[in-house]
Write a protein that holds these residues in place. Structure first.
Motif, mmCIF file in Angstrom:
data_model
loop_
_atom_site.group_PDB
_atom_site.id
_atom_site.type_symbol
_atom_site.label_atom_id
_atom_site.label_comp_id
_atom_site.label_asym_id
_atom_site.label_seq_id
_atom_site.Cartn_x
_atom_site.Cartn_y
_atom_site.Cartn_z
ATOM 1 N N THR B 12 1.066 -0.979 -0.398
ATOM 2 C CA THR B 12 -0.287 -0.225 0.194
ATOM 3 C C THR B 12 1.039 1.293 0.291
ATOM 4 N N ARG B 13 2.028 1.776 0.919
ATOM 5 C CA ARG B 13 2.796 2.544 1.117
ATOM 6 C C ARG B 13 3.307 2.566 0.191
ATOM 7 N N HIS B 14 3.997 1.653 -0.763
ATOM 8 C CA HIS B 14 4.456 1.718 -2.298
ATOM 9 C C HIS B 14 3.427 2.569 -3.076
ATOM 10 N N ASP B 15 2.275 1.619 -3.448
ATOM 11 C CA ASP B 15 1.570 2.244 -4.565
ATOM 12 C C ASP B 15 1.031 3.683 -3.688
ATOM 13 N N ASP B 16 0.860 4.405 -2.265
ATOM 14 C CA ASP B 16 0.483 5.632 -2.000
ATOM 15 C C ASP B 16 2.158 6.845 -3.266
ATOM 16 N N MET B 17 2.861 6.328 -2.734
ATOM 17 C CA MET B 17 4.072 7.275 -3.294
ATOM 18 C C MET B 17 4.696 6.924 -4.523
ATOM 19 N N THR B 18 3.949 5.867 -5.028
ATOM 20 C CA THR B 18 3.444 6.471 -6.506
ATOM 21 C C THR B 18 2.838 6.773 -6.946
ATOM 22 N N LYS B 22 3.623 10.536 -9.159
ATOM 23 C CA LYS B 22 3.002 11.024 -10.323
ATOM 24 C C LYS B 22 2.370 13.182 -9.753
ATOM 25 N N GLU B 23 1.607 12.851 -8.563
ATOM 26 C CA GLU B 23 0.793 13.812 -8.188
ATOM 27 C C GLU B 23 1.655 15.148 -8.054
ATOM 28 N N ASN B 24 2.962 14.752 -7.626
ATOM 29 C CA ASN B 24 3.760 15.951 -7.708
ATOM 30 C C ASN B 24 4.373 16.527 -8.872
ATOM 31 N N LYS B 25 4.423 14.595 -9.648
ATOM 32 C CA LYS B 25 4.784 15.486 -11.321
ATOM 33 C C LYS B 25 3.926 15.974 -12.018
ATOM 34 N N GLU B 26 2.858 16.006 -12.057
ATOM 35 C CA GLU B 26 1.347 16.212 -12.436
ATOM 36 C C GLU B 26 1.516 17.966 -11.654
ATOM 37 N N LEU B 27 1.909 18.327 -10.203
ATOM 38 C CA LEU B 27 1.212 19.671 -9.886
ATOM 39 C C LEU B 27 2.772 20.275 -10.466
ATOM 40 N N ARG B 28 4.107 20.403 -10.126
ATOM 41 C CA ARG B 28 5.502 20.273 -11.309
ATOM 42 C C ARG B 28 5.146 21.061 -12.689
ATOM 43 N N GLN B 29 4.604 20.204 -12.793
ATOM 44 C CA GLN B 29 4.110 20.558 -14.446
ATOM 45 C C GLN B 29 2.783 21.839 -14.583
#
Lengths: 86, 477
Positions: B12-18, B22-29
């Motif tokens: 579950t933790r791995h999934d959250d990190m992923t 992804k969210e962070n990448k999107e936010l950065r974009q």
């Protein structure tokens, strides 16, 4: 020009446009009231030739006067407002 | 601290990190997109301000946000807008003022474009040219005002277009109203490209002015005629002695013409005899004194003396003397006549005296003549003595004639006419004059010489003088 007016100096030598223009406009905006009341004048020193034109054009469009003079190694722009008695 | 959920496992933790990555990448974009948008808009605003776009090297993202260029330029635009509003208000006020001036101007104002189409005109022009049409805006100027299809050659519009300078036309007659006369001034209005875009034509109605000028001209003519035809010498002199005005009689009497007057000074025409006197009088007149019937002497251009008599006074402006006015009469002839009259009166007195003497002398002569007559009548007298007595009697007659002349003179010189024989008079007078002289007289007198009406005494005197002259001019006379 009124000799009793206070002069605030901005030494923008070494800066180029658009930074020079933005800094000068920021100075004008922050002293807008005193400038309009005829209390102060802004004295801007720049060694960037293009800035002389952009700054003086911009402030004149804003209703101020801009007196430009050439000094030894820079241009001096005096910005102020002609005081109109109410 | 919160407790770790036991069910929160590694997967579950791995999934959250992923997911977070992804969210962070999107936010950065999104952030980058926003920053790019901000930079584009800042560049756009800077371009409006007439300057260069921002470069990443000059301002990194963090400094860009801190500097807040959109805020700065926005604030500046706010001031520009405020200034524009104020400028627009000022322009509206000026426009209203100009419109009021335009409408109430005492001159006709016409605005036409470069093709002579009417753009605007004021009320005065409408009245001046009696424009009856509701609107002539957009119509050809020459058709409305000159009633012509072709532009007149002296039209100020044409001159303005040719010279690009203001042009003046005078005495322009109104086609709509022939009684009216105008002056017209054309002024060009230039476009930014430096070419004439419009022309302003300003018309003034000078009909009344021309009438007034004619009237003034006629008044001047009338007074000039009056002054020039006056018999008196009229002059106006400035305080420095120069002549402001002299009339025709003045010029004719003193021999000067129009071209002499500007360089002439009053002291040039004052006779040296009157110089000191006239200087004193000039001073008195300049201080406000008036002189009546003052006599002085003027000098003509050719040096003759003219005696004048007249009145002198001065005119003042703001308490200062501006000129002296002098009206003089040439009394030279009058003074001469007066002198002659005095001489004649003196002669008359002399005549009375001569008459008295002649009368007394005649009485004496009568006594002498009576005694000669008595002596000649005596019988004791010899022939030679008789001849001498006859000669003495003749001499007495001559003496009587002489006294007769004196009596004639005493009566004012009128001759005593009598029908006489010239032959007898000539022979008698000449023989008497030459009696005892060493010259003789030969007479050549026609037989048919007529009798004449003469004063024998006077003519006898003439003949006597002629014969004496002739005798004295003879070689041994």
């Amino acid at each position: 020009m009124d000799d009793t007016r206070k002069t605030i100096e901005f030494d923008l030598r070494g800066q180029i446009c658009p930074s020079t223009l933005l800094t000068a406009l920021k100075g004008v905006n922050s002293h807008q009231k005193d400038l309009n009341d005829g209390e102060i004048e802004l004295s801007i020193k720049t060694d960037h030739r293009d800035a002389v034109v952009t700054i003086s054009d911009a402030v004149r469009n804003m209703g101020y006067y801009a007196d430009v003079s050439r000094k030894e190694d820079y241009y001096l722009i005096i910005i102020g407002k002609h005081h109109t008695p109410k | 601290m919160s407790e770790i959920n036991p069910s929160y496992n590694h997967t579950t933790r791995h999934d959250d990190m992923t997911s977070l990555t992804k969210e962070n990448k999107e936010l950065r974009q999104i952030n980058q997109k926003a920053l790019n948008y901000i930079r584009r808009k800042v560049d756009q605003l800077l371009s409006v301000m007439g300057t260069k776009p921002l470069s990443h090297e000059e301002l990194d993202n963090e400094t860009l946000i801190d500097l807040d260029p959109i805020g700065i330029i926005g604030n500046s635009f706010q001031q520009i807008l405020s200034h524009l509003h104020k400028t627009n208000d000022d322009l509206r006020t000026v426009h209203d003022e100009l419109q009021a001036i335009f409408d109430s101007a005492g001159v006709g104002i016409l605005l036409i474009d470069k093709n002579k189409l009417i753009l605007n005109y004021n009320k005065t022009l409408e009245e001046m040219f009696s424009i009856k049409s509701a609107s002539v805006i957009g119509q050809l100027c020459q058709k409305v005002f000159c009633k012509m299809d072709v532009t007149p050659s002296d039209c100020p519009y044409m001159k303005v277009m040719e010279s690009s300078k203001p042009s003046y036309r005078t005495a322009c007659l109104c086609a709509n109203n022939n009684d009216k006369c105008f002056t017209m001034v054309g002024t060009p209005i230039f476009s930014d490209s430096g070419k004439i875009s419009q022309v302003i034509l300003i018309s003034s109605d000078i009909t009344e002015r021309l009438k007034m000028e004619d009237y003034l001209h006629s008044i001047i003519e009338k007074y000039t005629d009056l002054f020039d035809n006056a018999n008196d010498l009229i002059q106006a002199i400035a305080p420095d002695g120069s002549f402001i005005y002299v009339n025709k009689t003045w010029k004719e009497t003193l021999g000067y013409d129009d071209k002499d007057i500007p360089s002439l000074n009053v002291w040039d025409i004052i006779h040296p005899d009157c110089d000191t006197d006239c200087k004193e009088i000039f001073k008195q007149v300049m201080s406000g004194k008036s002189l009546k019937m003052h006599e002085t002497k003027f000098l003509t251009k050719d040096g003759r003396t003219v005696i004048v008599e007249g009145n002198i006074n001065s005119s003042f402006k703001d308490g200062m003397p501006v000129s002296t006015r002098g009206i003089f009469r040439d009394v030279t002839e009058k003074r001469h006549t007066e002198k002659e009259l005095i001489k004649s009166q003196q002669l008359e007195s002399l005549g009375i005296l001569a008459g008295g003497i002649a009368h007394d002398f005649n009485n004496i002569l009568t006594a002498i003549l009576g005694n000669i007559n008595l002596a000649r009548m005596s019988r004791d007298i010899d022939k030679s003595a008789g001849i001498r007595l006859e000669e003495a009697e003749k001499a007495c007659f001559r003496a009587r004639d002489l006294t007769q002349q004196l009596l004639t003179f005493s009566k004012g010189g009128a001759p005593v006419l009598r029908l006489s024989s010239l032959e007898r008079l000539i022979r008698g007078t000449a023989s008497f004059v030459l009696s005892g002289a060493n010259v003789s007289c030969e007479f050549f007198i026609p037989d048919d010489l007529w009798f004449v009406e003469i004063d024998e005494g006077q003519i006898s005197q003439v003949i006597s003088n002629l014969v004496i002259n002739a005798q004295q001019s003879m070689p041994a006379g």
